[in-house]
Design an enzyme around this catalytic site. Structure first.
Site, PDB file in Angstrom:
ATOM      1  N   ASP A 162       0.853  -1.190   0.000  1.00 52.88           N
ATOM      2  CA  ASP A 162       0.000   0.000   0.000  1.00 52.88           C
ATOM      3  C   ASP A 162       0.886   1.237   0.000  1.00 52.88           C
ATOM      4  OD1 ASP A 162      -2.075  -1.755   0.160  1.00 52.88           O
ATOM      5  OD2 ASP A 162      -2.683  -1.224   2.195  1.00 52.88           O
ATOM      6  N   ASP A 221     -15.546  -4.748  -0.059  1.00 59.68           N
ATOM      7  CA  ASP A 221     -15.086  -4.484   1.302  1.00 59.68           C
ATOM      8  C   ASP A 221     -16.279  -4.624   2.238  1.00 59.68           C
ATOM      9  OD1 ASP A 221     -12.626  -3.912   0.167  1.00 59.68           O
ATOM     10  OD2 ASP A 221     -13.066  -1.782  -0.016  1.00 59.68           O
TER      11      ASP A 221
END
Length: 249
Positions: free
Chosen positions: A8, A134
């Site tokens: 990330d 998600d």
């Protein structure tokens, strides 16, 4: 099942967020180039890169990211702020192996239909597009996990399948960034509902024991990030696992 290492990026730095919260960020003293080199030199084929700035609509990382991505021979699974059909096609044409779409597919009802029409004829869409889901307590979250969708989880999966998208990246928000174990129960529910989906598990993976639990329920792959940086899972273990998976496949 194979392991995809996750990187990330926030403000050009390697980070991990806790439960997707930008106020709960851990910075790591390693660069994107160094991480990719470590994985590539150890025989890992895929890497999962998320532009956290892009996820918020800030594309200041993009030139930096793509300069590095274009230099690697690794297959990149990329996400962060993919909001248009043109952007999906641009990313695929520029060499990104898989493009992750999330928020736009939830908030714009026509987006998935248009993406299916635009991509599935030219490319094998399930191999080039990953649908991100998600999930927090079986509620779909979007926009950096700040908003909740009224769409029921299984209904959304069915809609994607009907349009030709079979590969899903499912993140259990309850587990993400905590190293508390994978959301096996959630993934099992998805696979019970649609056994033929290609499911990539994400969130909470803290050990090889978690990896084995995911293999047992037959997810296609899993994304591992923080456990690597915190030395819970070594790159050598990932290499050995993926080589064995390739041989058994």
């Amino acid at each position: 099942m194979y392991i995809i290492p996750a990187i990330d990026i926030l403000d050009k730095k390697v980070v991990r967020l806790r439960e997707g919260d930008y106020d709960q960020v851990t910075f790591y003293d390693v660069t994107l180039e160094e991480m990719i080199e470590k994985y590539q030199s150890n025989g890992t084929e895929f890497v999962h890169i998320i532009d956290l700035n892009g996820a918020k609509g800030d594309f200041s990382n993009q030139d930096y990211l793509f300069d590095i991505i274009h230099k690697t021979e690794m297959k990149v699974q990329y996400g962060g702020g993919v909001r248009s059909i043109d952007k999906v096609k641009e990313l695929i044409d520029s060499g990104i192996h898989r493009v992750i779409v999330g928020t736009q597919a939830i908030t714009n009802p026509a987006f998935l239909d248009e993406l299916s029409d635009a991509v599935c004829d030219e490319y094998k869409c399930s191999d080039r597009v990953v649908i991100a889901i998600d999930v927090l307590d079986e509620v779909i979250k979007y926009s950096g996990w700040m908003e909740s969708s009224p769409i029921k989880l299984m209904d959304y999966v069915d809609r994607c399948l009907n349009l030709g998208f079979f590969r899903f990246l499912c993140t259990d928000i309850n587990k993400d960034g905590k190293l508390g174990g994978a959301g096996v129960e959630l993934y099992q529910k998805l696979l019970d509902h649609s056994p033929f989906i290609k499911l990539i598990a994400s969130g909470g993976i803290s050990s090889m024991k978690d990896i084995k639990a995911l293999q047992k329920i037959k997810v296609e792959a899993c994304v591992v990030g923080k456990a690597i940086y915190e030395n819970r899972i070594t790159i050598e273990e990932i290499k050995d696992w993926n080589l064995k998976s390739l041989i058994s496949f």
